[in-house]
Design a protein around this motif. Structure first.
Motif, PDB file in Angstrom:
ATOM      1  N   LEU A  51       0.788  -1.234   0.000  1.00  0.00           N
ATOM      2  CA  LEU A  51       0.000   0.000   0.000  1.00  0.00           C
ATOM      3  C   LEU A  51       0.823   1.289   0.000  1.00  0.00           C
ATOM      4  O   LEU A  51       0.383   2.289  -0.568  1.00  0.00           O
ATOM      5  N   ALA A  52       1.986   1.278   0.632  1.00  0.00           N
ATOM      6  CA  ALA A  52       2.781   2.510   0.688  1.00  0.00           C
ATOM      7  C   ALA A  52       3.162   3.027  -0.712  1.00  0.00           C
ATOM      8  O   ALA A  52       3.009   4.225  -0.988  1.00  0.00           O
ATOM      9  N   PRO A  53       3.655   2.181  -1.622  1.00  0.00           N
ATOM     10  CA  PRO A  53       3.990   2.692  -2.968  1.00  0.00           C
ATOM     11  C   PRO A  53       2.769   3.220  -3.722  1.00  0.00           C
ATOM     12  O   PRO A  53       2.872   4.225  -4.434  1.00  0.00           O
ATOM     13  N   ILE A  54       1.618   2.544  -3.553  1.00  0.00           N
ATOM     14  CA  ILE A  54       0.400   3.001  -4.232  1.00  0.00           C
ATOM     15  C   ILE A  54       0.010   4.386  -3.722  1.00  0.00           C
ATOM     16  O   ILE A  54      -0.273   5.304  -4.496  1.00  0.00           O
ATOM     17  N   GLY A  55      -0.006   4.537  -2.387  1.00  0.00           N
ATOM     18  CA  GLY A  55      -0.355   5.826  -1.801  1.00  0.00           C
ATOM     19  C   GLY A  55       0.639   6.910  -2.164  1.00  0.00           C
ATOM     20  O   GLY A  55       0.247   8.055  -2.421  1.00  0.00           O
ATOM     21  N   TRP A  56       1.915   6.561  -2.202  1.00  0.00           N
ATOM     22  CA  TRP A  56       2.956   7.544  -2.552  1.00  0.00           C
ATOM     23  C   TRP A  56       2.789   8.041  -3.985  1.00  0.00           C
ATOM     24  O   TRP A  56       2.948   9.230  -4.260  1.00  0.00           O
ATOM     25  N   LEU A  57       2.449   7.150  -4.902  1.00  0.00           N
ATOM     26  CA  LEU A  57       2.224   7.550  -6.288  1.00  0.00           C
ATOM     27  C   LEU A  57       1.020   8.487  -6.415  1.00  0.00           C
ATOM     28  O   LEU A  57       0.984   9.362  -7.282  1.00  0.00           O
ATOM     29  N   ILE A  58       0.044   8.290  -5.528  1.00  0.00           N
ATOM     30  CA  ILE A  58      -1.165   9.119  -5.573  1.00  0.00           C
ATOM     31  C   ILE A  58      -0.931  10.473  -4.910  1.00  0.00           C
ATOM     32  O   ILE A  58      -1.316  11.523  -5.435  1.00  0.00           O
ATOM     33  N   GLY A  59      -0.287  10.471  -3.733  1.00  0.00           N
ATOM     34  CA  GLY A  59      -0.170  11.722  -2.980  1.00  0.00           C
ATOM     35  C   GLY A  59       1.085  11.866  -2.157  1.00  0.00           C
ATOM     36  O   GLY A  59       1.046  12.503  -1.089  1.00  0.00           O
ATOM     37  N   GLY A  60       2.188  11.299  -2.599  1.00  0.00           N
ATOM     38  CA  GLY A  60       3.441  11.453  -1.874  1.00  0.00           C
ATOM     39  C   GLY A  60       3.399  10.817  -0.489  1.00  0.00           C
ATOM     40  O   GLY A  60       2.699   9.821  -0.266  1.00  0.00           O
ATOM     41  N   ILE A  61       4.144  11.400   0.448  1.00  0.00           N
ATOM     42  CA  ILE A  61       4.226  10.834   1.798  1.00  0.00           C
ATOM     43  C   ILE A  61       2.850  10.789   2.453  1.00  0.00           C
ATOM     44  O   ILE A  61       2.476   9.802   3.093  1.00  0.00           O
ATOM     45  N   GLY A  62       2.084  11.862   2.302  1.00  0.00           N
ATOM     46  CA  GLY A  62       0.749  11.891   2.888  1.00  0.00           C
ATOM     47  C   GLY A  62      -0.158  10.820   2.321  1.00  0.00           C
ATOM     48  O   GLY A  62      -0.926  10.181   3.049  1.00  0.00           O
ATOM     49  N   GLY A  63      -0.077  10.601   1.018  1.00  0.00           N
ATOM     50  CA  GLY A  63      -0.871   9.555   0.384  1.00  0.00           C
ATOM     51  C   GLY A  63      -0.469   8.174   0.862  1.00  0.00           C
ATOM     52  O   GLY A  63      -1.317   7.310   1.098  1.00  0.00           O
ATOM     53  N   ALA A  64       0.850   7.972   1.016  1.00  0.00           N
ATOM     54  CA  ALA A  64       1.339   6.685   1.520  1.00  0.00           C
ATOM     55  C   ALA A  64       0.856   6.438   2.941  1.00  0.00           C
ATOM     56  O   ALA A  64       0.425   5.334   3.290  1.00  0.00           O
ATOM     57  N   ALA A  65       0.911   7.477   3.772  1.00  0.00           N
ATOM     58  CA  ALA A  65       0.454   7.352   5.154  1.00  0.00           C
ATOM     59  C   ALA A  65      -1.031   7.036   5.208  1.00  0.00           C
ATOM     60  O   ALA A  65      -1.480   6.202   6.008  1.00  0.00           O
ATOM     61  N   ALA A  66      -1.808   7.693   4.357  1.00  0.00           N
ATOM     62  CA  ALA A  66      -3.248   7.445   4.324  1.00  0.00           C
ATOM     63  C   ALA A  66      -3.556   6.014   3.888  1.00  0.00           C
ATOM     64  O   ALA A  66      -4.406   5.335   4.479  1.00  0.00           O
ATOM     65  N   ALA A  67      -2.850   5.549   2.863  1.00  0.00           N
ATOM     66  CA  ALA A  67      -3.090   4.196   2.357  1.00  0.00           C
ATOM     67  C   ALA A  67      -2.703   3.140   3.387  1.00  0.00           C
ATOM     68  O   ALA A  67      -3.444   2.183   3.618  1.00  0.00           O
ATOM     69  N   VAL A  68      -1.547   3.318   4.011  1.00  0.00           N
ATOM     70  CA  VAL A  68      -1.099   2.355   5.026  1.00  0.00           C
ATOM     71  C   VAL A  68      -2.047   2.372   6.231  1.00  0.00           C
ATOM     72  O   VAL A  68      -2.420   1.319   6.767  1.00  0.00           O
ATOM     73  N   GLY A  69      -2.444   3.568   6.661  1.00  0.00           N
ATOM     74  CA  GLY A  69      -3.384   3.665   7.775  1.00  0.00           C
ATOM     75  C   GLY A  69      -4.695   2.974   7.471  1.00  0.00           C
ATOM     76  O   GLY A  69      -5.259   2.268   8.316  1.00  0.00           O
TER      77      GLY A  69
END
Length: 235
Positions: free
Chosen positions: A110-128
């Motif tokens: 999930l972290a790479p998917i979120g990062w591609l969508i919204g950077g660090i914040g997107g990665a954090a949201a996806a992992v959470g």
């Protein structure tokens, strides 16, 4: 078991506490490096929507694999993450997934998917989102395995299908709360659909004969248990 007792048992498990704490950490990272609202919503949605497919693929082709126990270094992992669970499906200590394998899987997917969508914040949201979805899945898993009779029709239906996976035929019903992908890949079934019980429903194909060639799981388990778990407990 009452619903209160179920909830108490659920929150006593260390992995659940870890997931909840890390979800708070993920929220803190999002506050530190927030993605936009749109990026955050998309990251959350993708994580939640991808979870059933990821679980199906891992459950079917990794947890029910016939290759992990053949590799000495992987055999203890396979034993812990799924073989022990099928050997005794109602044993609380192995009911939940192993934190050492589940957590890295959530982050790696999930972290790479979120990062591609919204950077660090997107990665954090996806992992959470993945962590909280895991908590939800594990709670449903508790309902399915512990001695609790759900009043909710949906939960009762999910429990019946998952119990069929554990006590009748392990080659289908790989979902926990969602059997959409079972239907897509042709592995969904209702209990009356399959008249014959699988001979490997409790050992996942790791038979005494197999153990002679690949002995590592048997060595860690003190042998290869056969038969219904309740009958073994009486012996």
């Amino acid at each position: 078991m009452t619903f209160k007792e179920l909830v108490v048992a659920y929150f006593q498990y260390p992995a659940i506490i870890a997931y909840l704490v890390l979800s708070v950490v993920s929220f803190g990272v999002w506050l530190w490096q927030p993605a936009t609202l749109a990026q955050t919503v998309v990251s959350l949605a993708v994580a939640v929507m991808a979870y059933p497919l990821a679980w199906y693929l891992l459950h079917r082709w990794v947890l029910h694999s016939q290759w992990m126990y053949k590799v000495k270094i992987l055999s203890p992992v396979w034993k812990r993450i799924h073989y022990d669970h099928h050997q005794d499906p109602n044993h609380l200590e192995v009911l939940f997934g192993s934190l050492s394998t589940t957590l890295p899987t959530i982050v790696v997917i999930l972290a790479p998917i979120g990062w591609l969508i919204g950077g660090i914040g997107g990665a954090a949201a996806a992992v959470g989102a993945g962590l909280l979805t895991t908590c939800f899945y594990e709670f449903c898993h508790c309902v399915q395995h512990l001695k609790y009779k759900p009043r909710n029709k949906w939960l009762a239906q999910m429990k019946a299908r998952h119990m069929a996976h554990h006590f009748h035929d392990e080659s289908g019903n790989f979902g926990i709360t969602n059997f959409f992908w079972d239907k897509v890949f042709g592995t969904f079934y209702e209990r009356p659909d399959r008249k014959e019980k699988s001979e490997t429903v409790f050992n996942l194909g790791y038979t005494p004969e197999t153990a002679e060639r690949y002995p590592w799981v048997a060595e860690l388990s003190g042998g290869v248990a056969t038969g219904h778990p309740t009958q073994r407990a009486k012996d």
